[in-house]
Design a protein around this motif. Structure first.
Motif, short mmCIF file in Angstrom:
data_model
loop_
_atom_site.label_atom_id
_atom_site.label_comp_id
_atom_site.label_asym_id
_atom_site.label_seq_id
_atom_site.Cartn_x
_atom_site.Cartn_y
_atom_site.Cartn_z
N GLN A 465 56.55 7.39 -16.57
CA GLN A 465 57.73 6.54 -16.78
C GLN A 465 58.91 7.35 -17.30
O GLN A 465 60.06 7.16 -16.88
N LYS A 466 58.61 8.29 -18.20
CA LYS A 466 59.66 9.15 -18.74
C LYS A 466 60.27 10.02 -17.65
O LYS A 466 61.49 10.23 -17.60
N LEU A 467 59.42 10.54 -16.77
CA LEU A 467 59.91 11.37 -15.67
C LEU A 467 60.80 10.56 -14.73
O LEU A 467 61.91 10.98 -14.37
N LEU A 468 60.32 9.40 -14.32
CA LEU A 468 61.02 8.60 -13.32
C LEU A 468 62.26 7.91 -13.87
O LEU A 468 63.02 7.29 -13.12
N ALA A 469 62.47 8.02 -15.19
CA ALA A 469 63.67 7.44 -15.79
C ALA A 469 64.91 8.30 -15.53
O ALA A 469 66.03 7.88 -15.78
N SER A 470 64.69 9.53 -15.00
CA SER A 470 65.82 10.40 -14.66
C SER A 470 66.21 10.17 -13.20
O SER A 470 65.38 9.74 -12.39
N PRO A 471 67.45 10.47 -12.84
CA PRO A 471 67.85 10.33 -11.43
C PRO A 471 67.04 11.27 -10.55
O PRO A 471 66.77 12.41 -10.94
N PRO A 472 66.64 10.84 -9.36
CA PRO A 472 65.85 11.72 -8.49
C PRO A 472 66.68 12.86 -7.89
O PRO A 472 67.91 12.77 -7.79
N THR A 473 65.98 13.92 -7.53
CA THR A 473 66.59 15.02 -6.78
C THR A 473 65.80 15.16 -5.49
O THR A 473 64.57 15.21 -5.52
N MET A 474 66.52 15.23 -4.36
CA MET A 474 65.86 15.37 -3.06
C MET A 474 66.37 16.61 -2.34
O MET A 474 67.56 16.92 -2.38
N ALA A 475 65.44 17.31 -1.67
CA ALA A 475 65.81 18.44 -0.80
C ALA A 475 65.01 18.29 0.49
O ALA A 475 63.81 18.02 0.46
N CYS A 476 65.67 18.47 1.63
CA CYS A 476 65.03 18.27 2.93
C CYS A 476 65.33 19.44 3.86
O CYS A 476 66.41 20.04 3.80
N LEU A 477 64.38 19.72 4.73
CA LEU A 477 64.53 20.78 5.73
C LEU A 477 63.91 20.29 7.04
O LEU A 477 62.73 19.93 7.06
N GLY A 478 64.68 20.28 8.11
CA GLY A 478 64.15 19.83 9.40
C GLY A 478 65.07 18.80 10.03
O GLY A 478 66.30 18.91 9.98
N ASP A 479 64.47 17.74 10.59
CA ASP A 479 65.23 16.65 11.20
C ASP A 479 65.64 15.69 10.09
O ASP A 479 65.06 14.60 9.92
N VAL A 480 66.63 16.10 9.31
CA VAL A 480 66.97 15.38 8.08
C VAL A 480 67.58 14.02 8.35
O VAL A 480 67.63 13.16 7.45
N ASP A 481 68.04 13.78 9.57
CA ASP A 481 68.61 12.47 9.89
C ASP A 481 67.55 11.37 9.83
O ASP A 481 67.88 10.19 9.68
N ARG A 482 66.28 11.75 9.96
CA ARG A 482 65.18 10.77 9.92
C ARG A 482 64.74 10.46 8.48
O ARG A 482 63.97 9.53 8.27
N VAL A 483 65.21 11.26 7.52
CA VAL A 483 64.82 11.07 6.12
C VAL A 483 65.65 9.94 5.52
O VAL A 483 66.87 9.89 5.72
N PRO A 484 65.03 9.00 4.78
CA PRO A 484 65.80 7.91 4.16
C PRO A 484 66.93 8.47 3.30
O PRO A 484 66.80 9.52 2.68
N ASN A 485 68.05 7.75 3.25
CA ASN A 485 69.18 8.24 2.47
C ASN A 485 68.88 8.19 0.98
O ASN A 485 67.98 7.49 0.51
N TYR A 486 69.66 8.97 0.23
CA TYR A 486 69.40 9.14 -1.20
C TYR A 486 69.45 7.82 -1.95
O TYR A 486 68.60 7.55 -2.82
N ASP A 487 70.41 6.99 -1.64
CA ASP A 487 70.57 5.73 -2.39
C ASP A 487 69.36 4.82 -2.21
O ASP A 487 68.92 4.15 -3.16
N SER A 488 68.81 4.77 -1.00
CA SER A 488 67.66 3.88 -0.77
C SER A 488 66.44 4.34 -1.56
O SER A 488 65.66 3.51 -2.04
N ILE A 489 66.27 5.66 -1.70
CA ILE A 489 65.16 6.17 -2.51
C ILE A 489 65.45 5.97 -3.99
O ILE A 489 64.58 5.52 -4.76
#
Length: 497
Positions: A465-489
């Protein structure tokens, strides 16, 4: 001819062995288990052999030698733990890394790692290589964002030479321009291959995105930095950061007084530096995407580890959480059953055949860190895989979702991993050096194992819970258009921060 002479020799040895042990009726005919001839003609193995003297068994409660620490007047600390055996390892650890780089020196830490064990004021690079090979030694250098490490593993008979060579290599480098240019050329070639290691590539991207200050500095030098760096820039950074008060000489398998007798005369007059404030890092989170033409898409989803190593109990809970979640590739190269009882194997890899890898990871520093999940899937399934990763992180943060059975299994696996690692001389030496740089002392492994034993499923849930209380960080490599957008995650975790 060879076979017949070997058979004759074996018969002579068998007759001598029979005479010494008083065993009769030995036949040279092939032994057959089905006829019971082995049991009737050979002495039973569940009784001691007559006339065979066995050494006394080791005690079940063998205590480790204590870690002894001596601080020189210039602030340099010398620490060692003795051990039985013919070999030893010695290392020099420096409180310096990429977090100390400024605009003009970004990338220097990477080059310092590559310039290890090159020419010094006393030796050429060729002489260093020849001396190491003559002793049958093994040297290593590694760079990180907060610390530099140099080590020499060798037989105890060569310890005086090993210590002198190691210290000469670290405290007397000359950074010859031709050697610098040679390493710059090699590094330029290596960074072009970095995209072939997606996990390392995304880890660098995560740090660049997650932090707004010191930890944002790249550990792998960029091509732009390599075009700017030369010997003078490396020397300036080296002289500013490689000072006695920021060094620890650590050794395993060495008597402390013996270590002092060799190292103290060399290190006693080493320059002490001015007080340096540790650069601060601010976690901000964010999203970075690298679009490439590939059938696979790699995604890393991470959160901040508040407190880092300085929060011992939380760091121990984090280690247990990573072991509990586990994961790996869809094919385990470690053999059948490797990691099969971890949550990510049972709940993800066994369920979704489209996922090629799915594993928990962490990158922890003195006061902060990152924890998350790295995954690889086909582009047509990556959106689902990212949502599964978010669901798995939310699951461990939900009360009542963890059982005592899986937590105890993770505890045992963690203990096994820690104690197995401490069988290595190099790892014990590194543990001594890095702990003293981090905590100012060496804490015994029992200290951390006792913390581990006290942990409950609720402790892991609270840590998640303590970890997930911080804003997420995402990094993607590949067909990134298929990856859900940051706001939805991010919205899936918004109730926790």
């Amino acid at each position: 001819m060879l076979r017949s002479s070997s058979r004759s020799l074996l018969r002579k040895l068998a007759k001598t062995w029979t005479h010494d042990l008083g065993v009769r009726n030995i036949s040279y005919e092939p032994l057959s288990w089905s006829q019971g001839s082995y049991a009737t003609r050979m002495p039973p193995l569940f009784h001691p052999l007559p006339g065979l003297r066995l050494p006394p068994p080791l005690s079940d409660q063998m205590e480790r030698f204590p870690t002894k620490i001596t601080t020189l007047p210039n602030g340099l600390r010398i620490a060692s733990e003795d051990s039985l055996g013919p070999a030893a390892c010695v290392g020099l650890y420096v409180d310096s890394g990429s977090i100390y780089e400024k605009d003009e020196s970004v990338g220097v830490t990477h080059l310092l790692e590559k310039m290890a064990f090159k020419s010094t004021r006393k030796r050429s690079h060729l002489q260093i290589v020849q001396e190491i090979e003559a002793a049958g030694g093994n040297v290593n250098a590694s760079a990180s964002r907060e610390q530099m490490a140099y080590s020499y593993d060798t037989l105890k008979a060569y310890l005086p030479q090993a210590i002198e060579l190691l210290l000469d290599s670290v405290i007397n480098p000359v950074f010859l321009e031709n050697e610098v240019q040679e390493q710059l050329k090699k590094v330029k070639g290596a960074i072009g291959e970095m995209s072939k290691d997606p996990q390392q590539f995304l880890l660098e991207s995560l740090h660049h995105t997650a932090y707004s200050s010191a930890l944002q500095n790249p550990l792998v030098a960029s091509e732009e930095a390599l075009n700017r760096i030369d010997g003078s820039i490396i020397k300036k950074f080296y002289h500013e950061n490689y000072t006695a008060d920021r060094m620890v000489l650590a050794a395993f398998g060495v008597d402390h007084e013996h270590l002092l007798a060799i190292a103290k005369p060399i290190l006693y007059d080493l320059r002490k530096g001015f007080p340096v404030e540790v650069p601060k890092s601010t976690y901000v989170g964010g999203d970075i995407r690298h679009k490439v033409d590939s059938e696979k898409t790699h995604v890393a989803l991470a959160f901040e580890v508040p407190g880092g190593w300085h929060q011992e109990r939380d760091a121990t809970v984090l280690t247990l959480l990573q072991m509990l979640m586990g994961g790996g590739g869809s094919f385990s190269a470690g053999g059948p059953g490797k990691g099969m009882h971890s949550r990510l194997y049972l709940r993800v890899l066994n369920k979704y055949q489209e996922v090629q890898s799915f594993s928990a990871f962490s990158s922890v520093f003195n006061d902060t860190g990152l924890f998350g999940i790295h995954l690889t899937a086909g582009s047509d399934f990556v959106a689902k895989a990212v949502n599964v990763a978010a669901s798995e992180l939310l699951a461990v943060a939900s009360p009542g979702q963890l059982s005592e059975v899986e937590v105890n299994r993770a505890k045992n696996a963690t203990k096994s991993a820690v104690l197995t690692n401490l069988e290595s001389r190099a790892i014990v030496t590194e543990d001594i050096g890095r702990q003293i740089l981090t905590y100012g002392c060496r804490k015994p492994v029992e200290h951390f194992l006792n913390i581990l034993d006290e942990l409950t499923p609720d402790d892991i849930t609270l840590m998640a819970q303590k970890l997930l209380a911080s804003p997420p960080t995402m990094a993607c490599l590949g067909d990134v258009d298929r990856v859900p957008n940051y706001d939805s995650i991010s919205n899936q975790f918004r109730t926790l921060y």
